[in-house]
Structures are given as structure tokens and as C-alpha cells.
Write an enzyme that holds these catalytic residues in place. Structure first.
Site, PDB file in Angstrom:
ATOM      1  N   LYS A  70      -8.282   3.495   2.037  1.00 31.96           N
ATOM      2  CA  LYS A  70      -7.498   4.712   1.861  1.00 31.96           C
ATOM      3  C   LYS A  70      -7.620   5.345   0.479  1.00 31.96           C
ATOM      4  O   LYS A  70      -7.782   6.557   0.364  1.00 31.96           O
ATOM      5  CB  LYS A  70      -6.026   4.427   2.192  1.00 31.96           C
ATOM      6  CG  LYS A  70      -5.787   4.462   3.707  1.00 31.96           C
ATOM      7  CD  LYS A  70      -4.406   4.020   4.105  1.00 31.96           C
ATOM      8  CE  LYS A  70      -4.266   2.508   4.093  1.00 31.96           C
ATOM      9  NZ  LYS A  70      -5.237   1.814   4.979  1.00 31.96           N
ATOM     10  N   GLU A 130     -19.596  21.260 -15.609  1.00 34.25           N
ATOM     11  CA  GLU A 130     -19.910  19.874 -16.000  1.00 34.25           C
ATOM     12  C   GLU A 130     -19.122  18.885 -15.158  1.00 34.25           C
ATOM     13  O   GLU A 130     -19.633  17.826 -14.758  1.00 34.25           O
ATOM     14  CB  GLU A 130     -19.593  19.661 -17.481  1.00 34.25           C
ATOM     15  CG  GLU A 130     -20.475  20.482 -18.411  1.00 34.25           C
ATOM     16  CD  GLU A 130     -19.884  20.537 -19.802  1.00 34.25           C
ATOM     17  OE1 GLU A 130     -20.036  19.558 -20.549  1.00 34.25           O
ATOM     18  OE2 GLU A 130     -19.251  21.552 -20.152  1.00 34.25           O
ATOM     19  N   GLN A 135      -7.548  -2.265   3.951  1.00 35.46           N
ATOM     20  CA  GLN A 135      -6.565  -1.440   3.247  1.00 35.46           C
ATOM     21  C   GLN A 135      -7.216  -0.673   2.083  1.00 35.46           C
ATOM     22  O   GLN A 135      -6.679   0.327   1.624  1.00 35.46           O
ATOM     23  CB  GLN A 135      -5.424  -2.326   2.743  1.00 35.46           C
ATOM     24  CG  GLN A 135      -4.316  -1.606   2.034  1.00 35.46           C
ATOM     25  CD  GLN A 135      -3.064  -2.464   1.894  1.00 35.46           C
ATOM     26  OE1 GLN A 135      -2.326  -2.662   2.842  1.00 35.46           O
ATOM     27  NE2 GLN A 135      -2.835  -3.002   0.707  1.00 35.46           N
ATOM     28  N   LYS A 172     -17.439  28.288 -29.817  1.00 34.84           N
ATOM     29  CA  LYS A 172     -17.861  27.691 -28.545  1.00 34.84           C
ATOM     30  C   LYS A 172     -17.151  28.282 -27.322  1.00 34.84           C
ATOM     31  O   LYS A 172     -15.987  28.631 -27.349  1.00 34.84           O
ATOM     32  CB  LYS A 172     -17.602  26.178 -28.551  1.00 34.84           C
ATOM     33  CG  LYS A 172     -18.434  25.369 -29.515  1.00 34.84           C
ATOM     34  CD  LYS A 172     -19.922  25.482 -29.253  1.00 34.84           C
ATOM     35  CE  LYS A 172     -20.342  24.873 -27.945  1.00 34.84           C
ATOM     36  NZ  LYS A 172     -20.128  23.413 -27.932  1.00 34.84           N
ATOM     37  N   THR A 178     -40.013  25.546 -10.702  1.00 31.59           N
ATOM     38  CA  THR A 178     -40.294  24.201 -10.206  1.00 31.59           C
ATOM     39  C   THR A 178     -40.553  23.369 -11.461  1.00 31.59           C
ATOM     40  O   THR A 178     -41.093  23.886 -12.454  1.00 31.59           O
ATOM     41  CB  THR A 178     -41.530  24.155  -9.282  1.00 31.59           C
ATOM     42  OG1 THR A 178     -42.675  24.539 -10.032  1.00 31.59           O
ATOM     43  CG2 THR A 178     -41.373  25.087  -8.088  1.00 31.59           C
ATOM     44  N   HIS A 179     -40.108  22.142 -11.442  1.00 28.18           N
ATOM     45  CA  HIS A 179     -40.194  21.281 -12.640  1.00 28.18           C
ATOM     46  C   HIS A 179     -39.475  21.913 -13.830  1.00 28.18           C
ATOM     47  O   HIS A 179     -39.814  21.631 -14.977  1.00 28.18           O
ATOM     48  CB  HIS A 179     -41.656  20.991 -13.024  1.00 28.18           C
ATOM     49  CG  HIS A 179     -42.515  20.601 -11.860  1.00 28.18           C
ATOM     50  ND1 HIS A 179     -42.662  19.303 -11.428  1.00 28.18           N
ATOM     51  CD2 HIS A 179     -43.238  21.367 -10.998  1.00 28.18           C
ATOM     52  CE1 HIS A 179     -43.468  19.272 -10.373  1.00 28.18           C
ATOM     53  NE2 HIS A 179     -43.825  20.511 -10.081  1.00 28.18           N
ATOM     54  N   ASN A 219     -17.325  26.769 -23.442  1.00 23.30           N
ATOM     55  CA  ASN A 219     -17.951  25.649 -22.735  1.00 23.30           C
ATOM     56  C   ASN A 219     -17.767  25.721 -21.220  1.00 23.30           C
ATOM     57  O   ASN A 219     -16.704  26.116 -20.740  1.00 23.30           O
ATOM     58  CB  ASN A 219     -17.376  24.325 -23.250  1.00 23.30           C
ATOM     59  CG  ASN A 219     -17.762  24.061 -24.694  1.00 23.30           C
ATOM     60  OD1 ASN A 219     -18.834  24.463 -25.136  1.00 23.30           O
ATOM     61  ND2 ASN A 219     -16.873  23.423 -25.436  1.00 23.30           N
ATOM     62  N   ASN A 274      -2.096  -2.634  12.909  1.00 28.49           N
ATOM     63  CA  ASN A 274      -3.559  -2.507  12.887  1.00 28.49           C
ATOM     64  C   ASN A 274      -4.040  -1.288  13.672  1.00 28.49           C
ATOM     65  O   ASN A 274      -4.888  -0.530  13.187  1.00 28.49           O
ATOM     66  CB  ASN A 274      -4.215  -3.780  13.418  1.00 28.49           C
ATOM     67  CG  ASN A 274      -3.875  -4.991  12.565  1.00 28.49           C
ATOM     68  OD1 ASN A 274      -3.301  -4.848  11.485  1.00 28.49           O
ATOM     69  ND2 ASN A 274      -4.222  -6.176  13.042  1.00 28.49           N
ATOM     70  N   SER A 317     -13.596  25.082 -27.918  1.00 30.80           N
ATOM     71  CA  SER A 317     -13.730  23.839 -28.667  1.00 30.80           C
ATOM     72  C   SER A 317     -12.557  23.718 -29.617  1.00 30.80           C
ATOM     73  O   SER A 317     -12.096  24.714 -30.183  1.00 30.80           O
ATOM     74  CB  SER A 317     -15.044  23.851 -29.442  1.00 30.80           C
ATOM     75  OG  SER A 317     -14.982  22.939 -30.520  1.00 30.80           O
ATOM     76  N   TYR A 372      -9.337  -6.859  12.414  1.00 34.79           N
ATOM     77  CA  TYR A 372      -8.700  -6.350  11.198  1.00 34.79           C
ATOM     78  C   TYR A 372      -8.696  -7.409  10.102  1.00 34.79           C
ATOM     79  O   TYR A 372      -8.431  -8.581  10.343  1.00 34.79           O
ATOM     80  CB  TYR A 372      -7.249  -5.907  11.474  1.00 34.79           C
ATOM     81  CG  TYR A 372      -6.563  -5.380  10.223  1.00 34.79           C
ATOM     82  CD1 TYR A 372      -6.709  -4.058   9.842  1.00 34.79           C
ATOM     83  CD2 TYR A 372      -5.828  -6.232   9.400  1.00 34.79           C
ATOM     84  CE1 TYR A 372      -6.121  -3.585   8.670  1.00 34.79           C
ATOM     85  CE2 TYR A 372      -5.232  -5.763   8.227  1.00 34.79           C
ATOM     86  CZ  TYR A 372      -5.381  -4.439   7.872  1.00 34.79           C
ATOM     87  OH  TYR A 372      -4.812  -3.973   6.717  1.00 34.79           O
ATOM     88  N   SER A 384       0.827  -1.211   0.000  1.00 34.98           N
ATOM     89  CA  SER A 384       0.000   0.000   0.000  1.00 34.98           C
ATOM     90  C   SER A 384       0.860   1.260   0.000  1.00 34.98           C
ATOM     91  O   SER A 384       0.335   2.375  -0.012  1.00 34.98           O
ATOM     92  CB  SER A 384      -0.953   0.000   1.191  1.00 34.98           C
ATOM     93  OG  SER A 384      -0.245  -0.184   2.396  1.00 34.98           O
TER      94      SER A 384
HETATM   95  N1  ARG Z   1      -1.191  -1.359   4.950  1.00 33.49           N
HETATM   96  C1  ARG Z   1      -2.121  -1.862   5.896  1.00 33.49           C
HETATM   97  C2  ARG Z   1      -3.474  -1.171   5.735  1.00 33.49           C
HETATM   98  O1  ARG Z   1      -3.527  -0.214   5.056  1.00 33.49           O
HETATM   99  C3  ARG Z   1      -1.609  -1.647   7.284  1.00 33.49           C
HETATM  100  C4  ARG Z   1      -2.111  -2.647   8.256  1.00 33.49           C
HETATM  101  C5  ARG Z   1      -1.540  -3.974   7.965  1.00 33.49           C
HETATM  102  N2  ARG Z   1      -1.882  -4.900   8.984  1.00 33.49           N
HETATM  103  C6  ARG Z   1      -1.699  -6.214   8.833  1.00 33.49           C
HETATM  104  N3  ARG Z   1      -2.060  -6.942   9.806  1.00 33.49           N
HETATM  105  N4  ARG Z   1      -1.256  -6.708   7.716  1.00 33.49           N
HETATM  106  O2  ARG Z   1      -4.460  -1.584   6.252  1.00 33.49           O
END
Ligand code: ARG
Length: 462
Positions: free
Chosen positions: A326, A291, A323, A284, A156-157, A286, A111, A278, A318, A24
Site C-alpha cells: 500500500k 528537475e 501489507q 538565478k 539525435t545524440h 531555476n 485477506n 536562488s 496471504y 497499517s
Molecule cells: N493490514 C493488512 C494488510 O494490509 C490487512 C490484512 C491482514 N490480514 C491478516 N491475516 N493479518 O495486508
């Protein structure tokens, strides 16, 4: 230390395919400051309960300072075994602080660590986003103040209904944003809980002091249940919801700007800096920002529903599925930030075409309800009054040579004062009730909005 953090238990190293899926670091490295802050607090707590000597704590803190500086200036060298930001920081601290560094992870798991990092990161981020929403609200207020007595049709509408002040219309969006701010700050309140001390899932046999760690990090609350502490991502889900609804509100502002910028409406002319051309059609101009404000809402909703689906069947505590929280969260925060900044500029610079707005709003039909209410003031039951005026509308529409205004003037039940009610600009001035769309009610609404902005600032503490 060589290889992954669990090298003692394993004989072989990880497969490349595992690493590619598992790592990660590419996205969680943006939390490095919060990870290091969490480690500093943890070290202070460990020293306070005698699990580290003062000297050990000092050398870890010095290593953490160095790691932060290296990460900030880009000189930090990540290695293939740096699975995530927690691993990378600990690996480098151990290189720098040796035996003391190897004690950093005492009484802690990734964790509780990752939950802490994410809460710290989000707490800061929500405060910043609230500030950006406030900026857009202030821009809407400034444009409302500059709009004076300008009015446009209210719909309205998407059918013309009654004229409304432009200032009133603009602040309608401002009030929706005020509720978004409340929701973001509510979410921030439930993010403000320290998970440190929960360990992997069950706490520790060591004499940890979770309150102390929480205080070091400025958390108001400490977890009550270790299983919940490491598996709770409610704070992410509700932030994604608050951001989605904010995105929906931005989308609605965007949709109106798209409509208003059409030849058919002609209610606004976009500033060159906040419009696009455009590649093919020379004429144009835009409204891409508007949008995209509309389009990005779909992405925000996707991040929310994606996370809810990830969470829905997870057993305690956990699981690596977590993961996935994020990227959704980072993306939603980044998306909202970009969208608000661009939309704010667009709203700030758009030229309102108040003559076109008034011309559209001056249709005498916009005063139809005022005619009915005029009859009500004379004692006629509303249903009957509605039918009288409705009859005149039908008659006028049926005959191109008969104007509604002429029929109104000629209708004996309406009396001599009625003709003035359909004059241009009159109807909007008759919207006098509190919170209504006319100039009489405006100062009170404006005052309430300014008070709300001040309360927002006080609560966000930014
Ligand atoms: N990179 C992990 C996450 O984002 C960190 C926690 C990892 N924990 C584990 N027991 N492998 O959740």
C-alpha cells in the site's frame, strides 16, 4: 469486543513493538470509504442469502453510515487496538450496532477484504490519474496549436540533426502519454476483479454469493481461485509499472525544459509562478519543477522494484509481507499526481523563444539531408549523394572563410536549385511524409491525436 480481533485465542495482549511494526492504520485509513463500501456490499449479500435478517442488515448499514460520517468529519476516535482500517471500522460498527455488528465479519477475512479495498481504491485512483494525464496532453496540444509554424532543431545524440516544427516536438510527448493512458486503463481492467468470498484463503462453508457482492461494488469480474484472489498483487505491480513509465516520460519532458531554459539553449523562459529563485545568487531562475519531474521518476521506479522484490518469493496465499503493497502504491499515485499538476502548469505558461529556436535551427547543415535527397531525385544513388554532401560539409568546416551555403551554390552536381534548400526555414517545410516533422503532415497528426484523446475519454468513462 475487547483487544484485538483474535482475543478469543490469546491470553495476553500485543507487545508495543509488535503493534508499532504491525499496524497499517496510519497509511491504510485513507481507504476508509472503500472499506465501508466493501462492508455495505458484504452486508447486502449476507442478507440476500439469509445470513442476516433485514433488521440486522439495516442496523449494520446505519452503523456504517455513522462510521463513514465520523471518519469524514474527523470525529472518529481511533483506539490503540485499531490495527488497520478494517479493524477500526468493524470495532466501531460493533459498538454502534451491538449483536448485529458482531455479525459483520461473517464469511469474510481481512485477506479478501484488504484486496477488495485496494482494488476499489485503485480503480478510482487510476481513473483520476488518467484524467490528469489527459489534461497535460491537452495542454501540450494547446501549446502546439499556438506554436504555428515555429520550428527548432531536432536532435539525435543531442547533436543538431534536422529542423522540426515545435508543434511536432510537443506532440511527441503527447503520444508517449497516450500510451501511458492505455497502460493505466489496461491495469484498471485487471484491477476490476472482486476478491470477496475468497475468505482467508479457501472460501467458506456458508452459502455466500460472491457474484452478488461483486455486483454491489460494480466489479466486472469475480475471482476464480480463492488462493489467487487473496495473494494476487499483480494489479498493484502493473499499476506501479505504468506509473513508473509515465514518470519516465514526465522526466523526459522535464529534462528538455531544463536544457531549453539554459542560457546556452535559450529556447524557453519560465513563468515566475513555475520557477524558483536562488537563496544566494540574485540572477538565478531555476527550473525546479522540471528537475523534480526528472527526480521523482527514480522514486517511482524504486516503488515498483521494491514491490516486485516483496512479491517474488511469497508462498500462497496471504502473507503479511503483502501489507507493504500500500505505501508504495499510495506514494506512486501521490507522486504522479503532484508531478503532473506542476508540470502541466509549467508547460502551460512557459514562453517559447521561437526566434532563438529558429536561429539555432537555421544552420545550413540542417538541410544536408535535403541536398542529398535532391541529388537522389536527380537519379544519383543515395550513398553517393551522401558522400557528395558530406564532402562539402567537411570542406566548409575545415575553412573558416568558406561557408557551406557558398559551397552548395558552387557545386555543379547539385545544380541551380540547391542554394534555395539551405535558406532559413526551408528544410522544415520539406518534411512532408506522414507523421513527419513539417507543416504538410501536421494536420493529419493533429486530427489523429484529437481522436485518440476522445477515445481515451470514452474508455476511461470519467
Ligand atoms: N493490514 C493488512 C494488510 O494490509 C490487512 C490484512 C491482514 N490480514 C491478516 N491475516 N493479518 O495486508
Amino acid at each position: 469486543m475487547s483487544g484485538p480481533l483474535w482475543h478469543g485465542r490469546f491470553e495476553g495482549g500485543p507487545a508495543e513493538a509488535l503493534q508499532a511494526l504491525n499496524d497499517s492504520l496510519p497509511f491504510d485509513r485513507r481507504m476508509f470509504r472503500h472499506d465501508i463500501a466493501g462492508s455495505r456490499a458484504h452486508v447486502t449479500m449476507l442478507a440476500s442469502v439469509g445470513l442476516l435478517t433485514g433488521g440486522e442488515a439495516d442496523s449494520i448499514q446505519a452503523a456504517l453510515d455513522r462510521v463513514e460520517a465520523e471518519m469524514a468529519d474527523g470525529s472518529f476516535e481511533f483506539t490503540a487496538s485499531d490495527e488497520d482500517i478494517h479493524t477500526a471500522v468493524e470495532r466501531r460498527v460493533t459498538e454502534l450496532a451491538g449483536a448485529a455488528g458482531a455479525k459483520l465479519h461473517t464469511g469474510r477475512s481481512r485477506n479478501d477484504q484488504v484486496a477488495t479495498d485496494l482494488r476499489l481504491w485503485l480503480r478510482d485512483e487510476l481513473t483520476e490519474l488518467v484524467g490528469l494525464v489527459g489534461r497535460l496532453q491537452r495542454t501540450l496540444l494547446a501549446r502546439a496549436d499556438g506554436a504555428g509554424d515555429a520550428y527548432l532543431p531536432g536532435y539525435t545524440h543531442l547533436q543538431q540533426a534536422q529542423p522540426v516544427l515545435l508543434s511536432h516536438h510537443l506532440l511527441a510527448h503527447g503520444w508517449a502519454l497516450a500510451r501511458d493512458v492505455d497502460r493505466l486503463l489496461d491495469a484498471r481492467g485487471r484491477t476490476d476483479v472482486s476478491p470477496m468470498g475468497a475468505g482467508a484463503l479457501a472460501g467458506s462453508s456458508l452459502p455466500l454469493d460472491p457474484r452478488r457482492t461483486a455486483d454491489e461494488l460494480g466489479f466486472t469480474h469475480v475471482f476464480d481461485n480463492s488462493l489467487d484472489a487473496v495473494s494476487d498483487r499483480d494489479f498493484v505491480a502493473e499499476s506501479l509499472f505504468a506509473l513508473s513509465l509515465l514518470g519516465v516520460h514526465l522526466s523526459r519532458v522535464g529534462e528538455e525544459l531544463v536544457l531549453w531554459a539554459t542560457e546556452e539553449f535559450g529556447f524557453v523562459v519560465l513563468d515566475d509562478a513555475f520557477a524558483t529563485g536562488s537563496s544566494m545568487l540574485p540572477q538565478k531562475k531555476n527550473p525546479d519543477i522540471a528537475e523534480l519531474a526528472r527526480g521523482k521518476a527514480g522514486r517511482l521506479i524504486g516503488n515498483l522494484t521494491g514491490l516486485l522484490a516483496t512479491l517474488k518469493s511469497l508462498p500462497l496465499a496471504y502473507n503479511k509481507d503483502l501489507q507493504e503493497d500500500k505505501e508504495a502504491l499510495f506514494d506512486s499515485c501521490d507522486t504522479v499526481r503532484l508531478t503532473i499538476l506542476a508540470l502541466d502548469g509549467m508547460v502551460d505558461t512557459v514562453a517559447f523563444q521561437t526566434t532563438a529556436m529558429a536561429a539555432s535551427a537555421d544552420s545550413p547543415y540542417g538541410a544536408a539531408i535535403d541536398l542529398a535527397e535532391h541529388l537522389v531525385e536527380g537519379g544519383m544513388p543515395f550513398r553517393e549523394a551522401h558522400a557528395v554532401v558530406g564532402g562539402l560539409v567537411r570542406e566548409a568546416l575545415a575553412d573558416d572563410d568558406t561557408s557551406f551555403a557558398a559551397l552548395v551554390a558552387a557545386e555543379p552536381r547539385l545544380g541551380p536549385d540547391a542554394a534555395a534548400l539551405v535558406e532559413p526555414g526551408v528544410a522544415v517545410r520539406r518534411r512532408t511524409t506522414p507523421g513527419g516533422a513539417g507543416p504538410v503532415a501536421w494536420p493529419a497528426q493533429r486530427g489523429a491525436f484529437v481522436a485518440r484523446l476522445d477515445a481515451q475519454d470514452a474508455r476511461s468513462g470519467a
